[in-house]
Design a protein around this motif. Structure first.
Motif, short mmCIF file in Angstrom:
data_model
loop_
_atom_site.label_atom_id
_atom_site.label_comp_id
_atom_site.label_asym_id
_atom_site.label_seq_id
_atom_site.Cartn_x
_atom_site.Cartn_y
_atom_site.Cartn_z
N LEU A 97 0.83 -1.21 0.00
CA LEU A 97 0.00 0.00 0.00
C LEU A 97 0.86 1.26 0.00
CD1 LEU A 97 -2.84 -1.10 2.44
CD2 LEU A 97 -3.08 -0.61 0.00
N GLY A 98 2.04 1.19 0.63
CA GLY A 98 2.97 2.32 0.56
C GLY A 98 3.41 2.62 -0.86
N ILE A 99 3.49 1.59 -1.68
CA ILE A 99 3.74 1.76 -3.11
C ILE A 99 2.50 2.28 -3.82
CG2 ILE A 99 4.30 0.53 -5.25
CD1 ILE A 99 5.85 -1.52 -3.45
N ALA A 100 1.34 1.70 -3.46
CA ALA A 100 0.10 1.98 -4.18
C ALA A 100 -0.33 3.43 -4.10
CB ALA A 100 -1.01 1.08 -3.65
N ILE A 101 -0.04 4.12 -3.00
CA ILE A 101 -0.50 5.51 -2.88
C ILE A 101 0.18 6.43 -3.90
CG2 ILE A 101 -1.02 5.22 -0.42
CD1 ILE A 101 1.41 7.06 0.14
N TRP A 102 1.25 5.94 -4.54
CA TRP A 102 1.94 6.74 -5.55
C TRP A 102 1.54 6.35 -6.97
CZ3 TRP A 102 3.58 10.96 -3.58
CH2 TRP A 102 3.98 10.99 -2.23
N GLY A 103 0.35 5.77 -7.09
CA GLY A 103 -0.22 5.56 -8.41
C GLY A 103 0.04 4.21 -9.03
N HIS A 104 0.50 3.24 -8.24
CA HIS A 104 0.78 1.92 -8.75
C HIS A 104 -0.21 0.90 -8.18
CE1 HIS A 104 4.56 3.65 -10.14
NE2 HIS A 104 4.75 4.13 -8.93
N ARG A 105 -0.26 -0.26 -8.81
CA ARG A 105 -1.05 -1.37 -8.26
C ARG A 105 -0.12 -2.57 -8.12
NH1 ARG A 105 -5.08 -5.46 -10.04
NH2 ARG A 105 -6.50 -5.74 -8.27
N PRO A 106 0.59 -2.64 -7.01
CA PRO A 106 1.58 -3.71 -6.82
C PRO A 106 0.92 -5.01 -6.39
CG PRO A 106 1.50 -2.33 -4.88
CD PRO A 106 0.57 -1.70 -5.89
#
Length: 304
Positions: A38-47
């Motif tokens: 989710l720390g990745i996801a908030i920057w526009g990604h779907r990991p």
């Protein structure tokens, strides 16, 4: 075989939390693979989150922000007690019926189910972290971040510590982890010691909880420090994991330790606003950018 931009390898958990003031919170959905993704996801990604998961985990709370197709199904989700002390240190104790940590951690077979450009390896047993990193590199992963768990770190020989550091592009221990790696030393001295072992690792950072983050980029002549910017702290569970995921996204975006620290710190600031992943799930891009800009103005250099 599916190729992904980002993946986070770790644990999915259900946490029973006991805080220093005596308050408790039961059956809280969590897990270092979830918070870091989710720390990745908030920057526009779907990991993708890659971890064993049981049918008892309430995946609906994630609102589709993560790819869960690579989570190996198990009879039940790893469950633990999270015990918090007054000084902010914490101990996670696995419940008796899910006590085998390795059983609930990703395997090399799980890694082989996908390829990814960028990967975060959340706290799992350190030997497994090295093995996962080696497997990811052999399969073309371009950048890897690694976070630690202080369990068993005292048993690391110098060669093991050097190999663990060298496995990462971003090495992101907490204060508690760093002090387990190098007992009796100050945080700046620990970073210096890690840098001596791994001069080429692009970023070494120590997460200080409410004290922010102290970090060093390869070749920098100074340490850098950013404060914590949380607007109301409800529960710190997962904040360090969210930082780590956000830091990887920042490093990929900007190529610098500073951008990694900025985006990681913003991710951590959302994590502490809720019990469970809710605040990260609902984070808006405009607020993420606003917090990043405000944080940049508070950057400080420290002697190295």
């Amino acid at each position: 075989m599916t190729h992904l931009a980002f993946a986070s390898f770790g644990n999915v958990t259900v946490d029973d939390l006991v805080f220093a003031d005596g308050t408790t919170m039961w059956y809280t959905p969590g897990g270092n693979a979830i918070y870091s993704a989710l720390g990745i996801a908030i920057w526009g990604h779907r990991p993708a989150a890659v971890a064993p998961i049981g049918a008892d985990y309430p995946v609906e709370v994630l609102e589709g922000r993560l790819v869960l197709d690579y989570c190996r199904r198990t009879g039940q989700t790893l469950r633990d007690w999270g015990l918090y002390e007054e000084d902010g240190t914490r101990t996670f104790v696995f419940r008796s019926y899910t006590r085998d940590w390795l059983e609930y951690s990703p395997t090399l077979e799980d890694v082989e189910a996908l390829t990814c450009d960028y990967a975060h390896i959340a706290p799992v047993p350190w030997r497994q972290q090295i093995a996962i990193a080696d497997k990811l590199r052999s399969r073309g992963t371009k950048a890897i971040s690694i976070d630690l768990d202080d369990r068993y770190l005292m048993e690391l020989a110098d060669a093991d510590r050097a190999q663990l550091l060298a496995s990462a592009d971003l090495f992101l221990p907490s204060k508690q982890d760093a002090e387990a790696l190098y007992p009796g030393h100050s945080i700046p001295d620990i970073i210096r010691r890690m840098r001596e072992v791994a001069p080429d690792v692009p970023m070494i950072a120590v997460k200080l909880g409410s004290g922010g983050v102290l970090f060093h980029g390869a070749g920098d002549t100074e340490l850098s420090w950013l404060p914590a910017i949380a607007e109301g702290v409800r529960d710190t569970t997962g904040a360090g994991d969210a930082f780590s995921g956000g830091a990887l996204a920042g490093f990929v975006h900007g190529g610098t330790a500073l951008e990694a620290a900025l985006r990681g710190s913003v991710a951590g600031s959302f994590a502490v606003q809720s019990s469970g992943p809710g605040a990260l799930v609902s984070a808006h891009p405009e607020e993420c950018e606003a917090r990043r800009s405000a944080l940049l103005a508070r950057l400080e250099a420290r002697p190295f």
